[in-house]
Design a protein around this motif. Structure first.
Motif, PDB file in Angstrom:
ATOM      1  N   ASN A   1       0.818  -1.216   0.000  1.00 12.74           N
ATOM      2  CA  ASN A   1       0.000   0.000   0.000  1.00 12.74           C
ATOM      3  C   ASN A   1       0.848   1.260   0.000  1.00 12.74           C
ATOM      4  O   ASN A   1       0.371   2.329  -0.362  1.00 12.74           O
ATOM      5  N   VAL A   2       2.089   1.164   0.435  1.00 10.17           N
ATOM      6  CA  VAL A   2       2.978   2.322   0.429  1.00 10.17           C
ATOM      7  C   VAL A   2       3.721   2.337  -0.905  1.00 10.17           C
ATOM      8  O   VAL A   2       4.714   1.638  -1.085  1.00 10.17           O
ATOM      9  N   ASP A   3       3.195   3.088  -1.868  1.00  6.14           N
ATOM     10  CA  ASP A   3       3.829   3.186  -3.173  1.00  6.14           C
ATOM     11  C   ASP A   3       5.047   4.088  -3.084  1.00  6.14           C
ATOM     12  O   ASP A   3       5.081   5.052  -2.314  1.00  6.14           O
ATOM     13  N   VAL A   4       6.042   3.767  -3.881  1.00  4.30           N
ATOM     14  CA  VAL A   4       7.229   4.616  -3.948  1.00  4.30           C
ATOM     15  C   VAL A   4       6.853   5.905  -4.670  1.00  4.30           C
ATOM     16  O   VAL A   4       6.318   5.856  -5.785  1.00  4.30           O
ATOM     17  N   PRO A   5       7.054   7.057  -4.021  1.00  4.50           N
ATOM     18  CA  PRO A   5       6.659   8.327  -4.659  1.00  4.50           C
ATOM     19  C   PRO A   5       7.393   8.547  -5.976  1.00  4.50           C
ATOM     20  O   PRO A   5       8.595   8.326  -6.073  1.00  4.50           O
ATOM     21  N   LYS A   6       6.629   8.989  -6.991  1.00  2.00           N
ATOM     22  CA  LYS A   6       7.208   9.145  -8.334  1.00  2.00           C
ATOM     23  C   LYS A   6       7.783  10.536  -8.563  1.00  2.00           C
ATOM     24  O   LYS A   6       8.537  10.741  -9.499  1.00  2.00           O
ATOM     25  N   THR A   7       7.377  11.512  -7.751  1.00  2.00           N
ATOM     26  CA  THR A   7       7.898  12.869  -7.898  1.00  2.00           C
ATOM     27  C   THR A   7       8.373  13.389  -6.544  1.00  2.00           C
ATOM     28  O   THR A   7       8.058  12.810  -5.483  1.00  2.00           O
ATOM     29  N   PHE A   8       9.102  14.486  -6.600  1.00  2.00           N
ATOM     30  CA  PHE A   8       9.613  15.100  -5.372  1.00  2.00           C
ATOM     31  C   PHE A   8       8.467  15.594  -4.500  1.00  2.00           C
ATOM     32  O   PHE A   8       8.494  15.461  -3.277  1.00  2.00           O
ATOM     33  N   ASP A   9       7.426  16.144  -5.122  1.00  2.00           N
ATOM     34  CA  ASP A   9       6.267  16.631  -4.358  1.00  2.00           C
ATOM     35  C   ASP A   9       5.543  15.482  -3.671  1.00  2.00           C
ATOM     36  O   ASP A   9       5.100  15.618  -2.523  1.00  2.00           O
ATOM     37  N   GLU A  10       5.402  14.338  -4.376  1.00  2.00           N
ATOM     38  CA  GLU A  10       4.770  13.168  -3.752  1.00  2.00           C
ATOM     39  C   GLU A  10       5.585  12.693  -2.545  1.00  2.00           C
ATOM     40  O   GLU A  10       5.032  12.268  -1.528  1.00  2.00           O
ATOM     41  N   MET A  11       6.893  12.762  -2.693  1.00  2.00           N
ATOM     42  CA  MET A  11       7.754  12.356  -1.593  1.00  2.00           C
ATOM     43  C   MET A  11       7.556  13.269  -0.382  1.00  2.00           C
ATOM     44  O   MET A  11       7.489  12.808   0.765  1.00  2.00           O
ATOM     45  N   LEU A  12       7.430  14.598  -0.617  1.00  2.00           N
ATOM     46  CA  LEU A  12       7.200  15.540   0.476  1.00  2.00           C
ATOM     47  C   LEU A  12       5.858  15.269   1.156  1.00  2.00           C
ATOM     48  O   LEU A  12       5.743  15.315   2.384  1.00  2.00           O
ATOM     49  N   ASN A  13       4.828  14.983   0.351  1.00  2.00           N
ATOM     50  CA  ASN A  13       3.512  14.673   0.923  1.00  2.00           C
ATOM     51  C   ASN A  13       3.561  13.399   1.754  1.00  2.00           C
ATOM     52  O   ASN A  13       2.908  13.283   2.797  1.00  2.00           O
ATOM     53  N   LEU A  14       4.363  12.408   1.287  1.00  2.00           N
ATOM     54  CA  LEU A  14       4.504  11.144   2.012  1.00  2.00           C
ATOM     55  C   LEU A  14       5.120  11.383   3.392  1.00  2.00           C
ATOM     56  O   LEU A  14       4.730  10.743   4.378  1.00  2.00           O
ATOM     57  N   LEU A  15       6.055  12.324   3.484  1.00  2.00           N
ATOM     58  CA  LEU A  15       6.664  12.649   4.774  1.00  2.00           C
ATOM     59  C   LEU A  15       5.637  13.236   5.731  1.00  2.00           C
ATOM     60  O   LEU A  15       5.608  12.908   6.918  1.00  2.00           O
ATOM     61  N   LEU A  16       4.755  14.115   5.227  1.00  2.00           N
ATOM     62  CA  LEU A  16       3.723  14.700   6.072  1.00  2.00           C
ATOM     63  C   LEU A  16       2.731  13.656   6.560  1.00  2.00           C
ATOM     64  O   LEU A  16       2.332  13.652   7.727  1.00  2.00           O
ATOM     65  N   VAL A  17       2.356  12.735   5.671  1.00  2.00           N
ATOM     66  CA  VAL A  17       1.411  11.667   6.041  1.00  2.00           C
ATOM     67  C   VAL A  17       1.993  10.813   7.167  1.00  2.00           C
ATOM     68  O   VAL A  17       1.272  10.349   8.058  1.00  2.00           O
TER      69      VAL A  17
ATOM     70  N   GLY B   1      13.985   6.111  -5.880  1.00  2.00           N
ATOM     71  CA  GLY B   1      15.132   5.533  -5.191  1.00  2.00           C
ATOM     72  C   GLY B   1      16.392   6.373  -5.268  1.00  2.00           C
ATOM     73  O   GLY B   1      17.363   6.082  -4.575  1.00  2.00           O
ATOM     74  N   PHE B   2      16.398   7.431  -6.126  1.00  2.00           N
ATOM     75  CA  PHE B   2      17.600   8.261  -6.296  1.00  2.00           C
ATOM     76  C   PHE B   2      17.217   9.740  -6.273  1.00  2.00           C
ATOM     77  O   PHE B   2      16.344  10.178  -7.046  1.00  2.00           O
ATOM     78  N   ILE B   3      17.874  10.503  -5.416  1.00  2.00           N
ATOM     79  CA  ILE B   3      17.631  11.950  -5.324  1.00  2.00           C
ATOM     80  C   ILE B   3      18.978  12.651  -5.262  1.00  2.00           C
ATOM     81  O   ILE B   3      19.837  12.289  -4.463  1.00  2.00           O
ATOM     82  N   LYS B   4      19.139  13.660  -6.147  1.00  2.00           N
ATOM     83  CA  LYS B   4      20.353  14.486  -6.103  1.00  2.00           C
ATOM     84  C   LYS B   4      19.930  15.895  -5.733  1.00  2.00           C
ATOM     85  O   LYS B   4      19.031  16.461  -6.368  1.00  2.00           O
ATOM     86  N   ILE B   5      20.577  16.492  -4.721  1.00  2.00           N
ATOM     87  CA  ILE B   5      20.173  17.804  -4.216  1.00  2.00           C
ATOM     88  C   ILE B   5      21.392  18.660  -3.918  1.00  2.00           C
ATOM     89  O   ILE B   5      22.512  18.166  -3.844  1.00  2.00           O
ATOM     90  N   ARG B   6      21.127  19.964  -3.775  1.00  2.00           N
ATOM     91  CA  ARG B   6      22.143  20.892  -3.263  1.00  2.00           C
ATOM     92  C   ARG B   6      21.578  21.540  -2.007  1.00  2.00           C
ATOM     93  O   ARG B   6      20.428  21.987  -2.005  1.00  2.00           O
ATOM     94  N   LEU B   7      22.389  21.572  -0.943  1.00  2.00           N
ATOM     95  CA  LEU B   7      21.951  22.161   0.311  1.00  2.00           C
ATOM     96  C   LEU B   7      22.330  23.632   0.376  1.00  2.00           C
ATOM     97  O   LEU B   7      23.369  24.045  -0.138  1.00  2.00           O
ATOM     98  N   LYS B   8      21.486  24.412   1.006  1.00  2.00           N
ATOM     99  CA  LYS B   8      21.825  25.804   1.257  1.00  2.00           C
ATOM    100  C   LYS B   8      23.044  25.893   2.170  1.00  2.00           C
ATOM    101  O   LYS B   8      23.344  24.967   2.916  1.00  2.00           O
ATOM    102  N   ASP B   9      23.738  26.997   2.118  1.00  2.00           N
ATOM    103  CA  ASP B   9      24.887  27.202   2.986  1.00  2.00           C
ATOM    104  C   ASP B   9      24.470  27.084   4.450  1.00  2.00           C
ATOM    105  O   ASP B   9      23.358  27.488   4.836  1.00  2.00           O
ATOM    106  N   ASN B  10      25.386  26.517   5.260  1.00  2.00           N
ATOM    107  CA  ASN B  10      25.183  26.362   6.705  1.00  2.00           C
ATOM    108  C   ASN B  10      24.061  25.384   7.061  1.00  2.00           C
ATOM    109  O   ASN B  10      23.545  25.403   8.177  1.00  2.00           O
ATOM    110  N   THR B  11      23.696  24.537   6.108  1.00  2.00           N
ATOM    111  CA  THR B  11      22.685  23.506   6.382  1.00  2.00           C
ATOM    112  C   THR B  11      23.395  22.220   6.812  1.00  2.00           C
ATOM    113  O   THR B  11      24.372  21.809   6.185  1.00  2.00           O
ATOM    114  N   ASP B  12      22.928  21.608   7.869  1.00  2.00           N
ATOM    115  CA  ASP B  12      23.536  20.378   8.391  1.00  2.00           C
ATOM    116  C   ASP B  12      23.375  19.248   7.372  1.00  2.00           C
ATOM    117  O   ASP B  12      22.258  18.923   6.959  1.00  2.00           O
TER     118      ASP B  12
END
Length: 549
Positions: free
Chosen positions: A426-442, A464-475
């Motif tokens: 029942n827990v589908d792998v989110p297909k977009t970044f927005d779906e992934m964010l909504n999954l975190l809230l749920v 299964g793969f996410i590439k990101i850049r963090l803002k400065d001073n972000t842990d």
């Protein structure tokens, strides 16, 4: 007066006695035992004239590091009958340099004890004297014993001289702790690892010495001495000297065992056997009996460790040439209990050694170790345990009386598995970044959601793969947190990587940009333009879509 003179003479003779370790110290390469690689290397180097300017000898105590250094010094300076013009492998031990080096008074062989001269001042004296030519030898040889004791400043002061010494100077270093010597020193030397001497070679050596000294012995006694020496020739000779004095030149195995703290070794075998058979009461009585004979708890546990090790080895290789036939027979009987059980007891004993070290009462800690061994031997082998369960399951499934009950239990278990599988599906792998964010809230990960929308620039996203850049001073720990959280939710592994690419705007930046755009559209609307005309200080704080509500 005659009686007094006789007593004085005896005292003088006793004082002049040379211990075996000094009396039988090797005088040339042929007398070195157990160091075949080193002897062969020096044979080729000396005969071919390919000598290094510095040598580093390392190994445990008593294997011949200092002795080898002196032999090298003699090989470099031996003149034989006066016709030997170059260093050679063969040493005469009769010429003036050889005799002086043997006595320790040769001016051009300087022995330095680094343990008593650790500072840089002692090394500076060596550096200053290096520039002077030898007095009456081919080479000036510096033997620095326990070189690892030198300070960092002393090592650094030695570097340049060691790299480019004068042609007539050789350095020989000896150490028991090679790890404490800087790599810069090691790289400038030709290194030799002096090996522990094996029991067979050491036994032959001691037998020859006993014959030369008219010492009678039992074979097992010499074996026990060699074994206790742990490959050190000096330790073996010291123990032989002690045993000869104790037994008055008639060395008995039983007396040697007591001297080494191994008295009644057969009691240790009996104790181990009782532990394997889970006869705890009898085992504790044997343990107390061994203690009464003066053996320390630590030694008892060490003996049991050795028995466990030997029994495990014999379980694998079937025959160990390094132990006596009598011991081989006893150990073989113990090994019949099976390797898994022996390994299990080894692990209990290893843990017990550590417990003895910190226990307020060693005897009590030793008793507890024996109890643990007895009850540890009852624990089944994992393979046997699984086979037992498997066989029991087959019997139960084939039983007519329990068939319905077993079927019901199996069906219930299958239903639970299916329910769990459905929950996972029942827990589908989110297909977009927005779906992934909504999954975190749920899944009530509001804090992680807030960090992502404020501080993360998305570069690429796939299941299964996410590439990101963090803002400065972000842990950067947010990457690990996101990966582990998504894996727990979706039951799928995620790879979250960080990059320096520009990427998209953060979610908050996108929302603010969209809000500004909508504000401009509203301000340009004719109906609202009239309002701002009359109220120029007015601001649009929020926009709400009534139709969506």
């Amino acid at each position: 007066m005659k009686k007094t003179r006789f007593q004085i003479t005896n005292i003088v003779e006793t004082k002049n006695y040379r211990v075996l370790a000094r009396k039988y110290r090797p005088n040339d390469f042929s007398e070195l035992i157990g160091q075949d690689t080193l002897v062969k290397t020096f044979s080729n180097s000396l005969n071919n004239g390919r000598l290094a300017h510095a040598f580093l000898l390392t190994g445990i105590r008593g294997v011949g590091k200092t002795t080898t250094a002196r032999i090298i010094a003699k090989a470099l300076n031996c003149v034989a009958d006066g016709n030997k013009k170059e260093p050679a492998f063969e040493i005469c031990n009769n010429c003036s340099p050889c005799k002086s080096i043997n006595k320790g008074n040769f001016l051009d062989v300087i022995e330095v004890d680094a343990a008593s001269r650790t500072g840089v001042d002692g090394i500076r004296e060596i550096i200053d004297s290096v520039m002077y030519s030898p007095n009456n030898a081919r080479y000036k040889v510096y033997i620095i014993d326990e070189v690892h004791m030198l300070s960092n400043a002393a090592f650094n002061a030695l570097l340049k001289t060691l790299e480019e010494p004068p042609q007539n100077v050789k350095f020989i270093f000896a150490t028991t702790e090679i790890k404490k010597i800087p790599a810069t020193i090691i790289s400038r030397c030709q290194k030799f690892d002096l090996q522990r001497v094996d029991i067979e070679t050491l036994t032959i050596h001691l037998n020859r010495i006993c014959e030369a000294e008219n010492i009678s012995y039992e074979n097992d006694s010499i074996y026990q001495i060699c074994k206790a020496s742990e490959g050190s020739v000096r330790d073996a000779l010291s123990l032989l000297d002690q045993a000869a004095s104790l037994c008055q030149d008639d060395i008995k195995n039983e007396i040697v065992l007591k001297m080494l703290g191994l008295g009644g070794y057969e009691k240790n075998l009996e104790l181990f056997e009782l532990c394997l058979l889970n006869k705890c009461e009898e085992a504790l009585k044997v343990y107390d009996n061994i203690l009464q004979n003066g053996v320390q708890p630590v030694q008892i546990i060490s003996n049991l460790l050795e028995i466990s090790h030997l029994a495990s080895r014999i379980s694998v290789i079937k025959f160990d040439p390094n132990i006596t036939e009598a011991l081989q027979k006893s150990i073989s009987e113990i090994s019949s209990h099976g390797l898994p059980k022996l390994v299990k007891l080894w692990q209990i004993l290893i843990k017990s050694v550590e417990e003895l070290r910190y226990a307020p009462n060693e005897q009590q800690a030793g008793s507890m170790a024996i109890i643990k061994l007895c009850y540890g031997s009852l624990m089944p082998d994992p393979i046997e345990f699984l086979e037992k369960i498997s066989n029991q399951t087959k019997i139960n499934l084939n039983s007519d009386n329990d068939k319905n009950v077993k079927k019901s239990n199996i069906e219930n278990n299958l239903d639970e598995v299916k329910t769990y599988e459905n929950q996972i599906k029942n827990v589908d792998v989110p297909k977009t970044f927005d779906e992934m964010l909504n999954l975190l809230l749920v899944n009530k990960e509001a804090l992680l959601h807030a960090q992502l929308i404020n501080n993360v620039h998305l570069i690429s996203y796939s299941e299964g793969f996410i590439k990101i850049r963090l803002k400065d001073n972000t842990d950067s720990e947010i990457l690990k947190k996101l990966s582990s959280t998504l894996e727990n939710i979706t039951k799928t592994s995620w790879v979250i990587s960080q990059s320096e690419e520009e990427g998209e705007k953060t979610i908050i930046e996108k929302q603010n940009s969209e809000l500004d755009k909508n504000k401009e559209q509203i301000k340009s609307n004719p109906h609202f333009a009239e309002v701002f005309k009359h109220f120029p200080q007015a601001e649009i704080t929020s926009i709400e879509d009534k139709d969506s509500n």
